[in-house]
Design a protein around this motif. Sequence first.
Motif, PDB file in Angstrom:
ATOM      1  N   VAL A  62      85.029   2.396  68.050  1.00 26.15           N
ATOM      2  CA  VAL A  62      83.691   2.704  67.555  1.00 26.15           C
ATOM      3  C   VAL A  62      83.450   1.888  66.284  1.00 26.15           C
ATOM      4  N   PRO A  63      82.452   0.983  66.271  1.00 27.62           N
ATOM      5  CA  PRO A  63      82.171   0.185  65.075  1.00 27.62           C
ATOM      6  C   PRO A  63      81.201   0.923  64.157  1.00 27.62           C
ATOM      7  N   LEU A  64      81.527   0.985  62.870  1.00 27.57           N
ATOM      8  CA  LEU A  64      80.672   1.658  61.893  1.00 27.57           C
ATOM      9  C   LEU A  64      80.503   0.796  60.654  1.00 27.57           C
ATOM     10  N   ALA A  65      79.315   0.846  60.073  1.00 30.69           N
ATOM     11  CA  ALA A  65      79.064   0.149  58.811  1.00 30.69           C
ATOM     12  C   ALA A  65      79.690   0.927  57.662  1.00 30.69           C
ATOM     13  N   LEU A  66      80.304   0.202  56.731  1.00 32.29           N
ATOM     14  CA  LEU A  66      80.900   0.826  55.547  1.00 32.29           C
ATOM     15  C   LEU A  66      80.918  -0.155  54.396  1.00 32.29           C
ATOM     16  N   ASP A  67      80.333   0.252  53.292  1.00 30.75           N
ATOM     17  CA  ASP A  67      80.453  -0.454  52.020  1.00 30.75           C
ATOM     18  C   ASP A  67      81.234   0.458  51.097  1.00 30.75           C
ATOM     19  N   VAL A  68      82.483   0.109  50.814  1.00 30.12           N
ATOM     20  CA  VAL A  68      83.350   1.013  50.045  1.00 30.12           C
ATOM     21  C   VAL A  68      82.932   1.128  48.588  1.00 30.12           C
ATOM     22  N   ARG A  69      81.968   0.301  48.151  1.00 27.02           N
ATOM     23  CA  ARG A  69      81.460   0.432  46.786  1.00 27.02           C
ATOM     24  C   ARG A  69      80.264   1.387  46.704  1.00 27.02           C
ATOM     25  N   ASP A  70      79.868   1.944  47.837  1.00 28.04           N
ATOM     26  CA  ASP A  70      78.703   2.813  47.924  1.00 28.04           C
ATOM     27  C   ASP A  70      79.157   4.190  48.406  1.00 28.04           C
ATOM     28  N   HIS A  71      79.062   5.199  47.530  1.00 25.76           N
ATOM     29  CA  HIS A  71      79.554   6.538  47.867  1.00 25.76           C
ATOM     30  C   HIS A  71      78.829   7.112  49.074  1.00 25.76           C
ATOM     31  N   ASP A  72      77.526   6.911  49.169  1.00 22.45           N
ATOM     32  CA  ASP A  72      76.770   7.425  50.306  1.00 22.45           C
ATOM     33  C   ASP A  72      77.236   6.776  51.606  1.00 22.45           C
ATOM     34  N   SER A  73      77.533   5.491  51.556  1.00 23.54           N
ATOM     35  CA  SER A  73      78.019   4.792  52.736  1.00 23.54           C
ATOM     36  C   SER A  73      79.350   5.371  53.210  1.00 23.54           C
ATOM     37  N   ILE A  74      80.217   5.703  52.264  1.00 21.16           N
ATOM     38  CA  ILE A  74      81.515   6.295  52.614  1.00 21.16           C
ATOM     39  C   ILE A  74      81.318   7.635  53.307  1.00 21.16           C
ATOM     40  N   GLN A  75      80.461   8.476  52.742  1.00 24.32           N
ATOM     41  CA  GLN A  75      80.230   9.801  53.339  1.00 24.32           C
ATOM     42  C   GLN A  75      79.616   9.666  54.732  1.00 24.32           C
ATOM     43  N   ARG A  76      78.700   8.720  54.888  1.00 18.31           N
ATOM     44  CA  ARG A  76      78.043   8.509  56.169  1.00 18.31           C
ATOM     45  C   ARG A  76      79.058   8.063  57.219  1.00 18.31           C
ATOM     46  N   MET A  77      79.940   7.140  56.842  1.00 16.13           N
ATOM     47  CA  MET A  77      80.960   6.666  57.772  1.00 16.13           C
ATOM     48  C   MET A  77      81.858   7.811  58.219  1.00 16.13           C
ATOM     49  N   ALA A  78      82.313   8.647  57.274  1.00 15.80           N
ATOM     50  CA  ALA A  78      83.202   9.750  57.623  1.00 15.80           C
ATOM     51  C   ALA A  78      82.521  10.720  58.581  1.00 15.80           C
ATOM     52  N   GLU A  79      81.256  11.000  58.332  1.00 14.64           N
ATOM     53  CA  GLU A  79      80.511  11.910  59.214  1.00 14.64           C
ATOM     54  C   GLU A  79      80.336  11.308  60.611  1.00 14.64           C
TER      55      GLU A  79
END
Length: 264
Positions: A62-79
């Motif tokens: 499953v491919p997911l977008a993630l910017d590890v410098r962006d807290h919202d991006s991290i939470q979105r990826m985990a969800e």
Amino acid sequence: MSENFFDLTGQVAVVTGASRGLGQYFARALARAGADLVLTSRDANALTPFVKEIEALGRRAVPLALDVRDHDSIQRMAEQASAAYEQLHILVNNAGCNVRKPALDITWDDWNLVLDTNLRGSFFVAQAIARQMLPHGYGRIINIGSVTSVMGYAGLAPYTASRGGIRQLTMSLAADWGGQGVTVNCLAPGWFRTEQNKVLYEDAGWVDYLVERIPVRRPGAPNDLDGAVVFLASEASRYVTGQTLLIDGGISTGALRATVSKRS
């Protein structure tokens, strides 16, 4: 429990920074051991060719977008990862970057880029995925460090600081979560040719200089890491946590001769 302690069949691994380089080697090794995958990159579309490669191995990816410098991006990826799979078993915390400059030339922004990506990003990705692992009482978190976590190198001040921090962070998280079934270890490669450092390997003199200091007398090849990442992801490492496993050909020994060598 499988009789093969290295069998990852039925498990799901999240691998960050999987659009190129060592992240793809880690993901391939886990897929070949039986794991299905969540693959992340800042641009999820960049993962499409690699997703097809993993699927050709008979595994789901499953491919997911993630910017590890962006807290919202991290939470979105985990969800999104948790929505895609019933359980997340493994995290390979691989996303990172580097800035190569003499210490006097490092800027404020250089420092923040490297530390925010490599150290802060790794912590908050681990935190987000651990929140999915802990209710199940099981998890394997593998932080990707570096031989620079135990040795100093000129021109790499922010990078070595970030990797030293990863080593310490690994021990702290292991103490936090070990009693709840989640182990946390650091896999620390030595000198491997990657996109970040390929310019060095174009200098034959520098390669000779490097190889002279590696006891096994060669730089690392990416598949030298396969066994280590599968070990740390598997039941074989169930009593290993808080450790930094150096895969470096022995360069961290110091690799300096105390005798005069005879050369032909």
